[in-house]
Design a protein around this motif. Structure first.
Motif, short mmCIF file in Angstrom:
data_model
loop_
_atom_site.label_atom_id
_atom_site.label_comp_id
_atom_site.label_asym_id
_atom_site.label_seq_id
_atom_site.Cartn_x
_atom_site.Cartn_y
_atom_site.Cartn_z
N SER A 1 -12.90 -6.37 47.32
CA SER A 1 -12.41 -7.35 46.44
C SER A 1 -10.64 -6.80 46.39
O SER A 1 -9.99 -7.83 46.24
CB SER A 1 -12.83 -7.20 45.28
OG SER A 1 -14.36 -7.78 45.51
N ALA A 2 -10.59 -5.53 46.06
CA ALA A 2 -9.32 -5.26 45.65
C ALA A 2 -8.13 -5.58 46.89
O ALA A 2 -7.00 -6.12 46.78
CB ALA A 2 -9.10 -3.65 45.33
N THR A 3 -8.84 -5.35 48.19
CA THR A 3 -7.88 -5.63 49.27
C THR A 3 -7.68 -7.15 49.48
O THR A 3 -6.53 -7.65 49.67
CB THR A 3 -8.58 -5.22 50.61
OG1 THR A 3 -8.79 -3.77 50.47
CG2 THR A 3 -7.74 -5.62 51.98
N LEU A 4 -8.82 -8.03 49.25
CA LEU A 4 -8.49 -9.52 49.13
C LEU A 4 -7.78 -9.85 48.07
O LEU A 4 -6.87 -10.81 48.44
CB LEU A 4 -9.93 -10.12 49.36
CG LEU A 4 -10.71 -9.96 50.51
CD1 LEU A 4 -12.25 -10.22 50.29
CD2 LEU A 4 -10.11 -10.67 51.88
N LEU B 1 -12.15 -7.94 36.48
CA LEU B 1 -12.35 -7.24 35.20
C LEU B 1 -12.65 -5.55 35.55
O LEU B 1 -12.02 -4.81 35.12
CB LEU B 1 -13.34 -7.72 34.22
CG LEU B 1 -13.71 -6.98 32.89
CD1 LEU B 1 -12.32 -6.93 32.31
CD2 LEU B 1 -14.44 -7.63 32.24
N ALA B 2 -13.50 -5.48 36.67
CA ALA B 2 -13.99 -4.24 36.75
C ALA B 2 -12.95 -3.37 37.47
O ALA B 2 -12.32 -2.03 37.29
CB ALA B 2 -15.03 -3.73 37.80
N LEU B 3 -11.94 -3.88 38.26
CA LEU B 3 -10.88 -3.38 38.98
C LEU B 3 -9.64 -3.03 37.99
O LEU B 3 -9.04 -2.02 37.98
CB LEU B 3 -10.31 -4.39 39.93
CG LEU B 3 -11.08 -4.50 41.27
CD1 LEU B 3 -10.56 -5.46 42.16
CD2 LEU B 3 -11.23 -3.15 42.10
N LEU B 4 -9.56 -3.94 37.04
CA LEU B 4 -8.28 -4.08 36.20
C LEU B 4 -8.94 -2.83 35.24
O LEU B 4 -7.94 -2.09 34.62
CB LEU B 4 -8.41 -5.16 35.24
CG LEU B 4 -7.79 -6.46 36.14
CD1 LEU B 4 -7.75 -7.78 35.20
CD2 LEU B 4 -6.20 -6.33 36.16
N LEU B 5 -9.88 -2.86 34.78
CA LEU B 5 -10.25 -1.52 33.80
C LEU B 5 -10.22 -0.28 34.36
O LEU B 5 -9.66 0.83 33.85
CB LEU B 5 -11.79 -1.75 33.27
CG LEU B 5 -12.08 -2.82 32.51
CD1 LEU B 5 -13.50 -2.96 32.18
CD2 LEU B 5 -11.21 -2.68 30.99
N ARG B 6 -10.19 -0.19 35.65
CA ARG B 6 -10.16 1.31 36.45
C ARG B 6 -8.56 1.67 36.56
O ARG B 6 -8.28 2.81 36.47
CB ARG B 6 -10.57 1.02 37.82
CG ARG B 6 -11.97 1.08 38.02
CD ARG B 6 -12.42 1.05 39.35
NE ARG B 6 -13.92 1.07 39.59
CZ ARG B 6 -14.45 1.85 40.40
NH1 ARG B 6 -13.87 1.97 41.74
NH2 ARG B 6 -15.79 1.81 40.58
N THR C 1 -3.67 -2.25 42.78
CA THR C 1 -4.31 -3.19 41.66
C THR C 1 -3.60 -3.39 40.46
O THR C 1 -3.92 -4.48 39.82
CB THR C 1 -5.66 -2.63 41.63
OG1 THR C 1 -5.51 -1.33 41.07
CG2 THR C 1 -6.78 -2.72 42.69
N GLY C 2 -2.61 -2.64 40.20
CA GLY C 2 -1.89 -2.87 38.86
C GLY C 2 -1.05 -4.15 39.01
O GLY C 2 -0.92 -4.97 38.31
#
Length: 230
Positions: A28-31, A68-73, A114-115
Motif C-alpha cells: 500500500s505504501a508503494t502504491l 491510517l495505519a501508515l500515517l500513524l507509523r 510515507t510522510g
C-alpha cells in the motif's frame, strides 16, 4: 486501523517472509506514494501484496484504515519519545535536539516517503482524526520544549515567551522539511544532525552551545533506546 475477524486469513506463507499485515502495508505504501491514494484500488493492493481482497479485509476495514495505519507509523514513535523526553531533567535544548533528530530519522526511514501522504486532501475525513490528534500531541511537546529553551536562555540565547511560541511551528516545519527533501530523491545521511542544529538556531541557541548539545542529546537518545524500540 488493523482489525481481525472479517474476511479470510491467508492460506499460504508470504513469499517475502513478512507477515500478511506487513505485506499489505508495504504494498500500500508503494502504491499510495507512486501511483496515488485515489488511483489505488483494494484489488491492486491485494495483488501487489500477494494475497486476496478477502484476506486483506481480514486485517483492514478498507483502504482508509491502511492509510491510517501508515500515517500513524510516521508519528507514533516520535510521540512516544517526545512524551519520555518531556519528563526528563536534561536542559530543554538537549531534549529538543534529541526530539528533532529522532523525528527526522523516523521520517527519513523506510523505502517509501510515507510522510508525503500528509498532503492528501482525503485526510480531512474524520476517519483520520486519530492521526491528527497524535500529530497535535507531538506538536504540543515541541511547543513545550521550545518554550523551555526560551525560559532558561539568557538575553543572547533566547527570544522570549512570545518568540518561543511562534518558533515551535518553525521548528516543527524544519523537521518535516525532510519529507519534501525526500520527494526530490535526495536525503543526506546527516540530515537529522543538520536539521536539529538548525532548529536550535531558530530558538536562539548559540553555536558554541549547539556543539555541546549534539553529544549530550545523542547520549540521551541512547539512554532511551528501550523506549524508542517499543
Amino acid at each position: 486501523m488493523a482489525r481481525r475477524g472479517i474476511g479470510r486469513p491467508r492460506s499460504r506463507a508470504s513469499a517475502s517472509g513478512l507477515s500478511t499485515e506487513e505485506d499489505i502495508l508495504l504494498a500500500s505504501a508503494t502504491l499510495f506514494c507512486e501511483v496515488g491514494y485515489g488511483s489505488t484500488s483494494t484489488y491492486a493492493i491485494a495483488e501487489a501484496a500477494g494475497t486476496s481482497q478477502a484476506t486483506m479485509y481480514h486485517y483492514f476495514a478498507g483502504k482508509h484504515s491502511i492509510l491510517l495505519a501508515l500515517l500513524l507509523r510516521t508519528v507514533q514513535p516520535s510521540t512516544v519519545i517526545a512524551t519520555a523526553l518531556l519528563g526528563r531533567d536534561e536542559p530543554a535544548e538537549v531534549r529538543l535536539w534529541a526530539l528533532c533528530a529522532f523525528d527526522v530519522r523516523l521520517l527519513a526511514s523506510g523505502e517509501q516517503n510515507t510522510g508525503s501522504l500528509y498532503l492528501l486532501p482525503e485526510l480531512s475525513d474524520e476517519r483520520f482524526a486519530q492521526f491528527h490528534a497524535e500529530r497535535q500531541r507531538l506538536a504540543d511537546v515541541y511547543a513545550a520544549l521550545v518554550a523551555g529553551v526560551a525560559g532558561v536562555a539568557g538575553p543572547e540565547q533566547g527570544r522570549g515567551e512570545q518568540g518561543g511560541a511562534d518558533d515551535s511551528w518553525l521548528v516543527f516545519g524544519l523537521v518535516e522539511s525532510v519529507i519534501l527533501r525526500r520527494r526530490t530523491g535526495r536525503c543526506e545521511t546527516d540530515a537529522a544532525t543538520r536539521i536539529a542544529d538548525a532548529a536550535l538556531r531558530v530558538v536562539g541557541v548559540t553555536e558554541e552551545r549547539i556543539a555541546a548539545v549534539r553529544s549530550e542529546a545523542e547520549e540521551l537518545l541512547r539512554a532511551l533506546e528501550d523506549v524508542t524500540q517499543m
